[in-house]
Design a protein around this motif. Structure first.
Motif, PDB file in Angstrom:
ATOM      1  N   GLY A 242     -23.918  21.022  22.217  1.00 22.72           N
ATOM      2  CA  GLY A 242     -24.869  21.897  21.543  1.00 22.72           C
ATOM      3  C   GLY A 242     -24.262  23.118  20.889  1.00 22.72           C
ATOM      4  O   GLY A 242     -24.991  23.923  20.295  1.00 22.72           O
ATOM      5  N   ASP A 243     -22.955  23.304  20.979  1.00 19.64           N
ATOM      6  CA  ASP A 243     -22.294  24.453  20.348  1.00 19.64           C
ATOM      7  C   ASP A 243     -22.108  24.170  18.859  1.00 19.64           C
ATOM      8  O   ASP A 243     -21.240  23.389  18.465  1.00 19.64           O
ATOM      9  CB  ASP A 243     -20.948  24.703  21.025  1.00 19.64           C
ATOM     10  CG  ASP A 243     -20.250  25.957  20.517  1.00 19.64           C
ATOM     11  OD1 ASP A 243     -20.756  26.577  19.560  1.00 19.64           O
ATOM     12  OD2 ASP A 243     -19.194  26.298  21.090  1.00 19.64           O
ATOM     13  N   GLU A 244     -22.934  24.804  18.015  1.00 19.99           N
ATOM     14  CA  GLU A 244     -22.932  24.511  16.580  1.00 19.99           C
ATOM     15  C   GLU A 244     -21.613  24.893  15.913  1.00 19.99           C
ATOM     16  O   GLU A 244     -21.127  24.169  15.046  1.00 19.99           O
ATOM     17  CB  GLU A 244     -24.097  25.215  15.898  1.00 19.99           C
ATOM     18  CG  GLU A 244     -25.435  24.644  16.281  1.00 19.99           C
ATOM     19  CD  GLU A 244     -26.585  25.260  15.502  1.00 19.99           C
ATOM     20  OE1 GLU A 244     -26.330  25.959  14.504  1.00 19.99           O
ATOM     21  OE2 GLU A 244     -27.733  25.014  15.886  1.00 19.99           O
ATOM     22  N   LYS A 245     -21.041  26.031  16.301  1.00 19.75           N
ATOM     23  CA  LYS A 245     -19.784  26.466  15.692  1.00 19.75           C
ATOM     24  C   LYS A 245     -18.671  25.460  15.990  1.00 19.75           C
ATOM     25  O   LYS A 245     -17.918  25.073  15.094  1.00 19.75           O
ATOM     26  CB  LYS A 245     -19.397  27.847  16.214  1.00 19.75           C
ATOM     27  CG  LYS A 245     -18.147  28.389  15.584  1.00 19.75           C
ATOM     28  CD  LYS A 245     -17.788  29.751  16.134  1.00 19.75           C
ATOM     29  CE  LYS A 245     -16.487  30.202  15.491  1.00 19.75           C
ATOM     30  NZ  LYS A 245     -15.891  31.328  16.170  1.00 19.75           N
ATOM     31  N   GLU A 246     -18.580  25.055  17.238  1.00 22.18           N
ATOM     32  CA  GLU A 246     -17.568  24.073  17.628  1.00 22.18           C
ATOM     33  C   GLU A 246     -17.810  22.739  16.928  1.00 22.18           C
ATOM     34  O   GLU A 246     -16.863  22.067  16.500  1.00 22.18           O
ATOM     35  CB  GLU A 246     -17.573  23.889  19.141  1.00 22.18           C
ATOM     36  CG  GLU A 246     -16.463  22.988  19.637  1.00 22.18           C
ATOM     37  CD  GLU A 246     -16.485  22.809  21.141  1.00 22.18           C
ATOM     38  OE1 GLU A 246     -15.697  21.966  21.615  1.00 22.18           O
ATOM     39  OE2 GLU A 246     -17.278  23.463  21.838  1.00 22.18           O
TER      40      GLU A 246
END
Length: 113
Positions: free
Chosen positions: A28-32
């Motif tokens: 769920g980490d959008e940046k990653e």
């Protein structure tokens, strides 16, 4: 619905699967996920995944056509034949034929006994 419309939907669904897939991988980490997608795009992995997902979607269309009661057998065969003429399916057939041919060449001694 026209076969070409179904094929276009299969292609579009494969492209739309990229973001949720990588978002799930990155918990769920959008940046990653964005960084991971950029890295995978440079390596050509995303294009390969999209081709794979497109073929999965096309195969699902074929299975649905085979199971439907809305078409008679002649219409089903015609629809499936039209699907088999799409570029993705033709590329798949060529790839499978090359794998089989390479296998026969590699193991020709065993087959010629």
């Amino acid at each position: 619905m026209k076969i070409e419309t179904l094929l276009n939907k299969a292609r579009e669904d494969a492209k739309n699967k990229v973001w949720p897939y990588y978002l799930d991988i990155c918990d769920g980490d959008e940046k990653e996920a964005k960084e991971w997608i950029e890295h995978e795009r440079k390596a050509g992995v995303i294009d390969r995944d999209i081709k794979h997902w497109t073929l999965d979607n096309i195969y699902q269309i074929i299975r649905t056509i085979k199971k439907t009661s809305l078409m008679n057998d002649v219409e089903k065969e015609a629809a499936i034949a039209e699907i088999h003429n799409c570029p993705e399916w033709q590329e798949l057939e060529k790839r499978v034929a090359m794998i089989f041919a390479n296998h026969l060449v590699k193991y020709q001694d065993a087959y010629m006994k």
